[in-house]
Design a protein around this motif. Structure first.
Motif, PDB file in Angstrom:
ATOM      1  N   LEU A  95     125.999  31.467 182.944  1.00 46.68           N
ATOM      2  CA  LEU A  95     127.221  31.647 182.158  1.00 46.68           C
ATOM      3  C   LEU A  95     127.383  30.519 181.143  1.00 46.68           C
ATOM      4  CD1 LEU A  95     129.876  33.208 181.700  1.00 46.68           C
ATOM      5  CD2 LEU A  95     130.872  31.845 183.558  1.00 46.68           C
ATOM      6  N   LYS A  96     127.187  29.296 181.572  1.00 45.79           N
ATOM      7  CA  LYS A  96     127.350  28.143 180.681  1.00 45.79           C
ATOM      8  C   LYS A  96     126.280  28.142 179.584  1.00 45.79           C
ATOM      9  CE  LYS A  96     128.421  23.202 180.835  1.00 45.79           C
ATOM     10  NZ  LYS A  96     129.827  23.384 180.428  1.00 45.79           N
ATOM     11  N   LEU A  97     125.043  28.501 179.934  1.00 49.60           N
ATOM     12  CA  LEU A  97     123.975  28.535 178.944  1.00 49.60           C
ATOM     13  C   LEU A  97     124.208  29.628 177.908  1.00 49.60           C
ATOM     14  CD1 LEU A  97     120.770  27.914 181.111  1.00 49.60           C
ATOM     15  CD2 LEU A  97     122.215  26.270 179.913  1.00 49.60           C
ATOM     16  N   TYR A  98     124.720  30.773 178.356  1.00 46.62           N
ATOM     17  CA  TYR A  98     125.022  31.844 177.408  1.00 46.62           C
ATOM     18  C   TYR A  98     126.098  31.393 176.423  1.00 46.62           C
ATOM     19  CZ  TYR A  98     126.472  36.226 175.341  1.00 46.62           C
ATOM     20  OH  TYR A  98     126.774  37.204 174.424  1.00 46.62           O
ATOM     21  N   SER A 182     116.012  42.744 173.634  1.00 44.37           N
ATOM     22  CA  SER A 182     116.399  43.208 174.967  1.00 44.37           C
ATOM     23  C   SER A 182     116.768  42.043 175.874  1.00 44.37           C
ATOM     24  CB  SER A 182     115.265  44.030 175.590  1.00 44.37           C
ATOM     25  OG  SER A 182     115.057  45.218 174.859  1.00 44.37           O
ATOM     26  N   PHE A 183     116.109  40.908 175.683  1.00 44.47           N
ATOM     27  CA  PHE A 183     116.457  39.724 176.473  1.00 44.47           C
ATOM     28  C   PHE A 183     117.861  39.245 176.132  1.00 44.47           C
ATOM     29  CE2 PHE A 183     116.297  35.019 177.103  1.00 44.47           C
ATOM     30  CZ  PHE A 183     116.229  35.031 178.480  1.00 44.47           C
ATOM     31  N   PHE A 184     118.207  39.264 174.851  1.00 48.44           N
ATOM     32  CA  PHE A 184     119.568  38.899 174.451  1.00 48.44           C
ATOM     33  C   PHE A 184     120.578  39.860 175.082  1.00 48.44           C
ATOM     34  CE2 PHE A 184     123.272  39.073 171.669  1.00 48.44           C
ATOM     35  CZ  PHE A 184     123.584  37.728 171.519  1.00 48.44           C
ATOM     36  N   ASP A 185     120.238  41.137 175.093  1.00 46.32           N
ATOM     37  CA  ASP A 185     121.091  42.133 175.755  1.00 46.32           C
ATOM     38  C   ASP A 185     121.235  41.808 177.242  1.00 46.32           C
ATOM     39  OD1 ASP A 185     122.460  44.013 174.328  1.00 46.32           O
ATOM     40  OD2 ASP A 185     120.978  45.596 174.518  1.00 46.32           O
ATOM     41  N   LEU A 186     120.121  41.470 177.890  1.00 47.11           N
ATOM     42  CA  LEU A 186     120.146  41.119 179.308  1.00 47.11           C
ATOM     43  C   LEU A 186     121.070  39.931 179.555  1.00 47.11           C
ATOM     44  CD1 LEU A 186     119.096  41.232 182.247  1.00 47.11           C
ATOM     45  CD2 LEU A 186     117.206  39.758 181.514  1.00 47.11           C
ATOM     46  N   LEU A 187     120.957  38.898 178.742  1.00 44.18           N
ATOM     47  CA  LEU A 187     121.816  37.731 178.893  1.00 44.18           C
ATOM     48  C   LEU A 187     123.291  38.110 178.787  1.00 44.18           C
ATOM     49  CD1 LEU A 187     120.097  34.860 176.854  1.00 44.18           C
ATOM     50  CD2 LEU A 187     120.536  34.924 179.314  1.00 44.18           C
ATOM     51  N   SER A 188     123.595  38.975 177.828  1.00 43.09           N
ATOM     52  CA  SER A 188     124.978  39.406 177.637  1.00 43.09           C
ATOM     53  C   SER A 188     125.483  40.191 178.842  1.00 43.09           C
ATOM     54  CB  SER A 188     125.095  40.251 176.370  1.00 43.09           C
ATOM     55  OG  SER A 188     124.712  39.518 175.223  1.00 43.09           O
ATOM     56  N   ILE A 189     124.627  41.035 179.402  1.00 46.32           N
ATOM     57  CA  ILE A 189     125.004  41.812 180.588  1.00 46.32           C
ATOM     58  C   ILE A 189     125.240  40.885 181.780  1.00 46.32           C
ATOM     59  CG2 ILE A 189     124.235  43.555 182.242  1.00 46.32           C
ATOM     60  CD1 ILE A 189     122.545  44.745 179.905  1.00 46.32           C
ATOM     61  N   ALA A 195     130.993  36.561 184.723  1.00 42.97           N
ATOM     62  CA  ALA A 195     132.324  36.142 184.285  1.00 42.97           C
ATOM     63  C   ALA A 195     133.417  37.128 184.667  1.00 42.97           C
ATOM     64  CB  ALA A 195     132.330  35.932 182.765  1.00 42.97           C
ATOM     65  N   HIS A 196     133.105  38.414 184.673  1.00 42.16           N
ATOM     66  CA  HIS A 196     134.143  39.424 184.844  1.00 42.16           C
ATOM     67  C   HIS A 196     134.004  40.278 186.110  1.00 42.16           C
ATOM     68  CE1 HIS A 196     135.558  38.403 180.883  1.00 42.16           C
ATOM     69  NE2 HIS A 196     134.397  38.693 180.348  1.00 42.16           N
ATOM     70  N   GLN A 197     132.854  40.223 186.768  1.00 50.35           N
ATOM     71  CA  GLN A 197     132.656  41.052 187.949  1.00 50.35           C
ATOM     72  C   GLN A 197     132.356  40.233 189.202  1.00 50.35           C
ATOM     73  OE1 GLN A 197     130.537  44.334 185.043  1.00 50.35           O
ATOM     74  NE2 GLN A 197     129.733  44.161 187.105  1.00 50.35           N
ATOM     75  N   GLY A 198     132.489  38.909 189.091  1.00 50.56           N
ATOM     76  CA  GLY A 198     132.274  38.069 190.272  1.00 50.56           C
ATOM     77  C   GLY A 198     130.881  38.160 190.840  1.00 50.56           C
TER      78      GLY A 198
END
Length: 270
Positions: A95-98, A182-189, A195-198
């Motif tokens: 989370l912090k790296l993203y 796709s890796f950027f997408d993965l990071l976002s997911i 952050a939002h789903q624990g």
């Protein structure tokens, strides 16, 4: 001193390097401490119960009440407890790296294309001003403004920079099928899951992950069931460092191509 891309890089590097070294340091300290406990007779190390104040609706007074069940940790539990602890620390690291990556990219866009605006890292007003300009460009050029997983940022950059576009279409490594896009997408997911789903991974999220970056995900993460039979995101400890390296590769090469450079020399201090 004026803020430039070298300053933005220093902020990114300081954040990532501090988090990464802290993770390695405390993992090694925990290993040393646990080894010492293993040489001793079994000991009861920690106990806890779940409590909450039962507060009256008309005053701040309340009675402290406990609930059935407690946690007890003995010396024989230390290895499993360490794994659980490091798992959620690694998730928070992702989370912090993203967030550091996102700030770095926004600052690069600001410095390269909209230097008349204020640093987007200063406050919400500044980032809102920058995102309005990005969206205006996309609308004016008939491009997608899809905000899911910050795709509009990538849409903007691929339109502005052929070098960036070519990079994002490439496979991350010769032994991987996943592209940088796709890796950027993965990071976002993953960021959204943490952050939002624990760290709970829904079936939809699992399917989306496997459809976009199955090989990268399965190399660095696994899904484990908790007591409620829900799937949770668990980084694989001895492979997570390589995942951080991928994030750094994405960050630095993205900035390099945004600024139309051939190597990382432009990020180094004089």
């Amino acid at each position: 001193m004026s803020f430039d891309i070298k300053s933005a890089f220093q902020h990114y590097k300081n954040t990532v390097f501090a988090v990464e070294t802290d993770l390695h340091f405390w993992e090694s300290i925990l290993n040393i401490a646990i080894e010492k406990y293993k040489s001793q007779p079994q000991a009861d190390l920690f106990n806890a119960i779940f409590t909450a104040y039962n507060i009256d609706e008309t005053s701040a007074d309340g009675n402290l009440e406990d609930f059935k069940g407690y946690i007890s940790v003995t010396s024989t539990d230390l290895e499993s407890k360490k794994m659980i602890f490091l798992s959620w620390v690694r998730n928070l690291t992702t989370l912090k790296l993203y967030n550091a990556l996102e700030v770095f990219i926004f600052q690069a866009i600001w410095l390269k294309y909209y230097p008349h605006l204020k640093n987007p890292a200063l406050n919400k007003k500044s980032i809102d001003a920058l995102t309005r300009e990005i969206r205006k460009y996309l609308v004016d050029n008939g491009l997608s403004t899809d905000s899911k997983n910050n795709r509009y940022i990538i849409e903007f950059l691929t339109s502005k920079s052929p070098q960036f576009s070519n990079f994002f279409e490439q496979k991350m490594r010769t032994d991987l099928d996943t592209s940088w896009y796709s890796f950027f997408d993965l990071l976002s997911i993953l960021r959204n899951i943490i952050a939002h789903q624990g760290t709970i991974v829904s079936l939809d999220s699992k399917n989306e992950i496997l459809s976009k970056a199955k090989d990268v995900f399965q190399r660095h993460f696994k899904l484990t069931q908790d007591l409620n039979k829900t799937l949770n995101l668990e980084p694989i400890g001895d492979r997570y460092g390589n995942f951080i390296l991928f994030i750094n590769d994405l960050a630095l090469n993205s900035i390099k191509f945004i600024f139309e450079e051939r190597n990382f020399g432009f990020l180094e201090s004089n």
